[in-house]
Scaffold this active site. Structure first.
Site, PDB file in Angstrom:
ATOM      1  N   ASP A  91      -9.104  -4.548   1.540  1.00 22.35           N
ATOM      2  CA  ASP A  91      -8.713  -5.819   1.043  1.00 22.35           C
ATOM      3  C   ASP A  91      -9.639  -6.589   0.152  1.00 22.35           C
ATOM      4  OD1 ASP A  91      -7.540  -8.283   0.560  1.00 22.35           O
ATOM      5  OD2 ASP A  91      -6.709  -8.678   2.398  1.00 22.35           O
TER       6      ASP A  91
ATOM      7  N   ASP B 147       7.698   5.210   8.758  1.00 18.40           N
ATOM      8  CA  ASP B 147       8.062   6.109   7.783  1.00 18.40           C
ATOM      9  C   ASP B 147       6.781   6.506   7.050  1.00 18.40           C
ATOM     10  OD1 ASP B 147      10.011   8.076   7.221  1.00 18.40           O
ATOM     11  OD2 ASP B 147      11.149   6.612   6.141  1.00 18.40           O
TER      12      ASP B 147
ATOM     13  N   ASP C   8       5.711   5.340 -22.290  1.00 16.57           N
ATOM     14  CA  ASP C   8       5.728   6.831 -22.266  1.00 16.57           C
ATOM     15  C   ASP C   8       6.969   7.509 -21.656  1.00 16.57           C
ATOM     16  OD1 ASP C   8       3.050   7.216 -23.539  1.00 16.57           O
ATOM     17  OD2 ASP C   8       2.443   6.454 -21.525  1.00 16.57           O
TER      18      ASP C   8
ATOM     19  N   ASP D 241     -11.915  -8.052   3.291  1.00 19.32           N
ATOM     20  CA  ASP D 241     -11.982  -7.629   4.737  1.00 19.32           C
ATOM     21  C   ASP D 241     -11.509  -6.277   4.706  1.00 19.32           C
ATOM     22  OD1 ASP D 241      -8.986  -7.641   5.386  1.00 19.32           O
ATOM     23  OD2 ASP D 241      -9.338  -9.764   5.451  1.00 19.32           O
TER      24      ASP D 241
ATOM     25  N   ASN E 117      11.867  13.698   8.332  1.00 14.42           N
ATOM     26  CA  ASN E 117      11.746  13.572   9.733  1.00 14.42           C
ATOM     27  C   ASN E 117      12.549  12.722  10.664  1.00 14.42           C
ATOM     28  OD1 ASN E 117      11.704  11.014   8.361  1.00 14.42           O
ATOM     29  ND2 ASN E 117       9.647  10.313   9.253  1.00 14.42           N
TER      30      ASN E 117
ATOM     31  N   HIS F  13       5.862  -5.925  -1.498  1.00 16.96           N
ATOM     32  CA  HIS F  13       6.010  -5.229  -2.632  1.00 16.96           C
ATOM     33  C   HIS F  13       5.134  -3.813  -2.672  1.00 16.96           C
ATOM     34  CE1 HIS F  13       4.842  -4.482  -7.040  1.00 16.96           C
ATOM     35  NE2 HIS F  13       6.039  -5.268  -6.986  1.00 16.96           N
TER      36      HIS F  13
ATOM     37  N   SER G  99       8.241  -1.942 -11.568  1.00 18.09           N
ATOM     38  CA  SER G  99       7.428  -1.749 -10.317  1.00 18.09           C
ATOM     39  C   SER G  99       7.877  -0.547  -9.509  1.00 18.09           C
ATOM     40  CB  SER G  99       7.356  -3.056  -9.352  1.00 18.09           C
ATOM     41  OG  SER G  99       6.533  -3.991  -9.811  1.00 18.09           O
TER      42      SER G  99
ATOM     43  N   ASP H 132      -2.084  -2.731  -4.962  1.00 19.16           N
ATOM     44  CA  ASP H 132      -0.932  -3.888  -4.709  1.00 19.16           C
ATOM     45  C   ASP H 132      -1.238  -4.936  -3.771  1.00 19.16           C
ATOM     46  OD1 ASP H 132       2.007  -4.655  -4.656  1.00 19.16           O
ATOM     47  OD2 ASP H 132       2.090  -3.004  -6.015  1.00 19.16           O
TER      48      ASP H 132
ATOM     49  N   ILE I 247      13.905   6.926   5.198  1.00 19.97           N
ATOM     50  CA  ILE I 247      14.030   7.302   3.812  1.00 19.97           C
ATOM     51  C   ILE I 247      13.159   8.582   3.467  1.00 19.97           C
ATOM     52  CG2 ILE I 247      14.334   5.285   2.605  1.00 19.97           C
ATOM     53  CD1 ILE I 247      11.646   5.386   1.463  1.00 19.97           C
TER      54      ILE I 247
ATOM     55  N   VAL J  76       7.277   9.749   4.816  1.00 19.95           N
ATOM     56  CA  VAL J  76       7.581  11.003   5.353  1.00 19.95           C
ATOM     57  C   VAL J  76       8.811  11.552   5.047  1.00 19.95           C
ATOM     58  CG1 VAL J  76       7.188  12.534   7.404  1.00 19.95           C
ATOM     59  CG2 VAL J  76       5.569  10.607   6.985  1.00 19.95           C
TER      60      VAL J  76
END
Length: 549
Positions: free
Chosen positions: A239, A207, A386, A244, A267, A253, A413, A198, A271, A264
């Site tokens: 990347d 998080d 599907d 790099d 914790n 995104h 997405s 992505d 979220i 996580v």
């Protein structure tokens, strides 16, 4: 193969003297977060591709044969062709990227290469564009949204309707993927790796940081390719568009998708990801402006395969059919959830890629909303899409450097990483599951919904609890007398070794099974409790269950 031989081969290819007439490629490339636009053709309005670059696939045996004929260095500069990337080293045999400069245009080079007897296909290095998604910044934490929940304790979990829907966003209670019930079986494993191809991932996000993949074969910041994989200091992925070792997300995104898969959980921060424990491999092939190209995506897929990713999540695509991208996907043995697209159109009529490639590794994902409907933006297809998963205003992580640590986004997405996350949960139970087995399990255990009847192959929205073997499912397994929960298949082998349904296999299951053998034989599917394999329920099954525990 020696570089001189490559150059000689290309000279032979470019001097074949054969020309192609009427060569047309129709293309649409756009992000999953906005409607697709920019339909162009190569011979008319100039399809979006990287100027001066193309991708060529040679026929099997061609490279070796031409190399054997080579007699020394050949100056290709005059012809304007130069090998920029040989994907053969990445497991994509006979596939190369070329730089074209000088007298030949990209179209002219393709025309000649396509007519060569040595070439399987040639195509531009298509630009893949990610339109800036519509976002809504997260508000302050609302303790009332969490008041009825004891686990997880993440303060924004109450806003994650896709995981546990109580109607809190104006939706319909229960119109969710039953993640909370599924977590009674497993919350994930840090031995499972999900590659997010992505815009990169904010690997420092509070998080996400604990769930970011680390390349154990690389020593950080020593300027050496310690593990010999061709990339220097690729400690947390790579990347491939800026070339790099820093896959930091400067768009947002990719970080949002990563949070859905593996923020996580429990914790006390932000979220909960579908996996509380997992390893996210950040692979960046889209820049801050959302633009990337096919060649970068090929490198990212090859890297994910080489470095041991168990799932690859692809929340992007368009109507361009890049054969090179299809070949790269086919070269893997990894489940690849792909977004179905956001044009609100029928993929059976207007194909969408990579979700539409005829590859058993791909599971194509539409979006569902908080009322178990199909949002107007979501693509669909009775034979090409599907499953569905939550994709309408999904709360997830976001790079703090872009202004907000959490935002809501909508699109297929956002639906795609829900399926990638479920695949990772299944693998945490049974790491030996094949891509085809994962796909079948996810599709067989959907909640059948009228909105997706005739719109997707499965006709429904994913259900984590069912897929993991918890609660009621198509297996026909029901709670034993005196038990409040159904037995569970904890390792995905089709046997329900958690007889009392408490989420673990221990000696209490053996005792329960022994006491209820007669009832089980009359009320449960024999195959689910025939641990000995003799096609009946008897004392040998008790022994086998005892031995396995």
């Amino acid at each position: 193969m020696q570089f001189a031989h490559i150059r000689f081969m290309l000279k032979l290819l470019l001097l074949t003297g054969l020309f192609l007439s009427g060569f047309v490629i129709g293309i649409t490339i756009a992000d999953q977060s906005e409607n697709q636009t920019d339909t162009l053709s190569l011979d008319q309005n100039s399809a979006p591709y990287v100027p001066g670059e193309l991708i060529v696939k040679y026929k099997d045996g061609t490279v070796a044969a031409l190399a054997a004929e080579g007699s020394g260095p050949v100056a290709l500069e005059a012809l304007g062709a130069e090998v920029s990337t040989d994907f053969s080293s990445e497991g994509l045999s006979n596939l190369q990227a070329l730089d074209i400069s000088g007298p030949l245009s990209v179209k002219e080079a393709i025309d000649e290469l396509e007519q060569s007897p040595y070439v399987a296909y040639a195509e531009p290095n298509y630009i893949i564009s990610l339109s800036l998604p519509e976002t809504e910044p997260a508000g302050p934490d609302d303790p009332r949204a969490l008041s009825a929940l004891s686990v997880p304790n993440d303060p924004k979990f109450g806003e994650q309707w896709g995981l546990a829907n109580t109607g809190q966003t104006g939706g319909m209670s229960g119109a969710d993927i039953h993640a909370k019930e599924g977590w009674d079986t497993t919350t994930g494993s840090d031995s499972i790796v999900v590659a997010v191809i992505d815009t990169g991932v904010d690997y420092t996000h509070p998080d996400l940081a604990a769930n970011i993949w680390t390349n154990s074969g690389e020593i950080p910041n020593n300027g050496i390719d310690d593990d010999g994989n061709g990339y220097i200091d690729d400690v947390h992925g790579y990347d491939f568009i800026n070339n790099d070792n820093d896959p930091m997300d400067d768009n947002g995104h990719g970080t949002h998708c990563a949070g859905v898969i593996g923020a996580v959980g429990n914790n006390g921060v932000g979220i909960a990801g579908l996996n509380w424990k997992v390893k996210i491999m950040p692979l960046k092939f889209l820049r801050a402006d959302g633009n990337g190209d096919t060649a970068a995506s090929l490198n990212a897929i090859a890297y994910a395969r080489r470095m041991g990713a168990d799932v690859i999540s692809c929340s992007w695509g368009g109507t361009a059919k890049s054969q090179a991208l299809g070949d790269a996907i086919a070269s893997t043995n990894i489940l690849i959830p792909c977004a179905a697209g956001n044009a609100g159109s029928n993929n059976d009529i207007t194909p969408h890629y990579p979700s539409g490639f005829d590859s058993p590794q791909i599971i194509s994902v539409a979006a569902s909303d908080a009322k178990d409907g199909i949002p107007s933006f979501s693509n669909y297809g009775a034979s090409t899409v599907d499953v569905a998963a939550p994709g309408d205003w999904i709360m997830s992580t976001y790079p703090s450097s872009l202004g907000y640590p959490y935002v809501k986004m909508k699109g297929t997405s956002m639906a795609t990483p829900h399926v990638a996350g479920l695949a990772a949960l299944l693998l945490s139970k049974n790491p030996s599951m094949t891509p085809s087995a994962l796909k079948a399990k996810i599709m067989e255990t959907v909640d059948k919904l009228s909105a997706f009847n005739g719109k997707t192959v499965s006709g429904g929205r994913i259900n984590v609890q069912k897929a993991l073997g918890g609660g009621s499912s198509s297996s026909g397994v029901v709670p034993l007398p005196g038990m409040s929960q159904s037995p569970k298949d904890l390792n995905g082998d089709g046997k329900f070794e958690d007889v009392n349904g408490n989420g673990r296999a221990d000696y209490s299951d053996v005792v329960t099974f022994f006491k209820q053998m007669e009832w089980i034989s009359k009320n449960e599917p024999v195959t689910a409790f025939d641990f000995s394999g003799n096609n009946r329920i008897d004392f040998t099954d008790v022994v086998k269950l005892f031995q396995s525990i």
